[in-house]
Scaffold this motif. Structure first.
Motif, PDB file in Angstrom:
ATOM      1  N   ARG A  28      32.105   0.198   6.805  1.00  0.00           N
ATOM      2  CA  ARG A  28      30.735  -0.143   6.413  1.00  0.00           C
ATOM      3  C   ARG A  28      30.337  -1.344   7.264  1.00  0.00           C
ATOM      4  NH1 ARG A  28      30.067  -0.698   0.516  1.00  0.00           N
ATOM      5  NH2 ARG A  28      31.529  -2.404   0.801  1.00  0.00           N
ATOM      6  N   TYR A  68      25.340   0.578   7.522  1.00  0.00           N
ATOM      7  CA  TYR A  68      25.720   1.889   8.036  1.00  0.00           C
ATOM      8  C   TYR A  68      27.167   2.201   7.687  1.00  0.00           C
ATOM      9  CZ  TYR A  68      21.912   0.165  10.890  1.00  0.00           C
ATOM     10  OH  TYR A  68      20.736  -0.410  11.297  1.00  0.00           O
ATOM     11  N   LEU A  69      27.458   3.471   7.445  1.00  0.00           N
ATOM     12  CA  LEU A  69      28.831   3.948   7.310  1.00  0.00           C
ATOM     13  C   LEU A  69      29.216   4.629   8.607  1.00  0.00           C
ATOM     14  CD1 LEU A  69      28.942   5.606   3.774  1.00  0.00           C
ATOM     15  CD2 LEU A  69      29.864   3.375   4.453  1.00  0.00           C
ATOM     16  N   ALA A 120      16.983   4.828   6.172  1.00  0.00           N
ATOM     17  CA  ALA A 120      17.999   5.114   5.153  1.00  0.00           C
ATOM     18  C   ALA A 120      18.052   6.616   4.906  1.00  0.00           C
ATOM     19  CB  ALA A 120      17.682   4.372   3.864  1.00  0.00           C
ATOM     20  N   SER A 167      21.544  10.540   9.332  1.00  0.00           N
ATOM     21  CA  SER A 167      22.937  10.557   9.782  1.00  0.00           C
ATOM     22  C   SER A 167      22.996  11.076  11.209  1.00  0.00           C
ATOM     23  CB  SER A 167      23.792  11.413   8.857  1.00  0.00           C
ATOM     24  OG  SER A 167      23.402  12.765   8.928  1.00  0.00           O
ATOM     25  N   TYR A 197      26.189   7.316   8.896  1.00  0.00           N
ATOM     26  CA  TYR A 197      25.195   7.493   7.848  1.00  0.00           C
ATOM     27  C   TYR A 197      24.528   6.147   7.575  1.00  0.00           C
ATOM     28  CZ  TYR A 197      23.053   8.751   3.405  1.00  0.00           C
ATOM     29  OH  TYR A 197      22.155   8.988   2.402  1.00  0.00           O
ATOM     30  N   LEU A 220      22.835   3.691   5.177  1.00  0.00           N
ATOM     31  CA  LEU A 220      22.629   3.357   3.769  1.00  0.00           C
ATOM     32  C   LEU A 220      21.335   2.582   3.578  1.00  0.00           C
ATOM     33  CD1 LEU A 220      26.265   2.242   2.937  1.00  0.00           C
ATOM     34  CD2 LEU A 220      25.149   4.348   2.178  1.00  0.00           C
ATOM     35  N   GLU A 221      21.079   1.617   4.467  1.00  0.00           N
ATOM     36  CA  GLU A 221      19.862   0.800   4.430  1.00  0.00           C
ATOM     37  C   GLU A 221      19.348   0.665   5.854  1.00  0.00           C
ATOM     38  OE1 GLU A 221      20.297  -2.880   2.235  1.00  0.00           O
ATOM     39  OE2 GLU A 221      21.881  -1.973   1.008  1.00  0.00           O
ATOM     40  N   THR A 252      27.318  -4.074   8.349  1.00  0.00           N
ATOM     41  CA  THR A 252      26.127  -4.707   7.778  1.00  0.00           C
ATOM     42  C   THR A 252      25.514  -5.663   8.799  1.00  0.00           C
ATOM     43  OG1 THR A 252      27.118  -4.549   5.583  1.00  0.00           O
ATOM     44  CG2 THR A 252      25.270  -6.094   5.839  1.00  0.00           C
TER      45      THR A 252
END
Length: 132
Positions: free
Chosen positions: A59, A125-126, A101, A104, A79, A81-82, A61
């Motif tokens: 993850r 992000y993942l 968000a 992917s 992917y 997330l935000e 950030t």
């Protein structure tokens, strides 16, 4: 599928550039870090969520004004997330991308890229790397 089409464009700027997939490891003539090792101003931006024989999940950030120093990527699925607005630099040049968000992407690997969040929101992000 407009989102998928947008991600193909994003990944062209994000690091794939037009053309064939590139190396899954750091170029032999450099000592580039992977995304977990790379950071920003001496601090990590990615954390390890899962690491086993099949995969590694990170993850990452990026608060406004923060980025990710030059690094390489093994093949991975990503992917968002935000979302955020990222300025992304590759060997092909620099682009600005609005990342949303829920979107992917898939990447066959990236020799190098670097980015900075130039927006007003924190991007998260993942990154899922297959080991199989």
């Amino acid at each position: 599928m407009p989102a998928l089409r947008g991600w193909k464009l994003l990944m062209a700027g994000f690091a794939l550039a037009a053309g064939p997939a590139i190396a899954v490891a750091a170029p032999e003539n450099t000592a580039l870090p992977d995304p977990l090792q790379a950071g920003w101003k001496g601090q990590h931006v990615c954390e390890l969520l899962k690491d086993n024989a099949q995969m590694r999940v990170l993850r990452c950030t990026f608060p406004p004004g923060w980025g990710h120093e030059r690094h390489y990527h093994a093949p991975h699925w990503g992917y968002i997330l935000e979302g955020s607005t990222m300025r992304i630099t590759t060997a092909s040049g620099t682009v600005v991308r609005e990342l949303k968000a829920g979107d992917s992407w898939w990447s066959d690997g990236i020799a190098w890229h670097e980015g900075v969040n130039i927006g007003k929101t924190t991007g998260v992000y993942l990154i899922v790397e297959s080991k199989g």
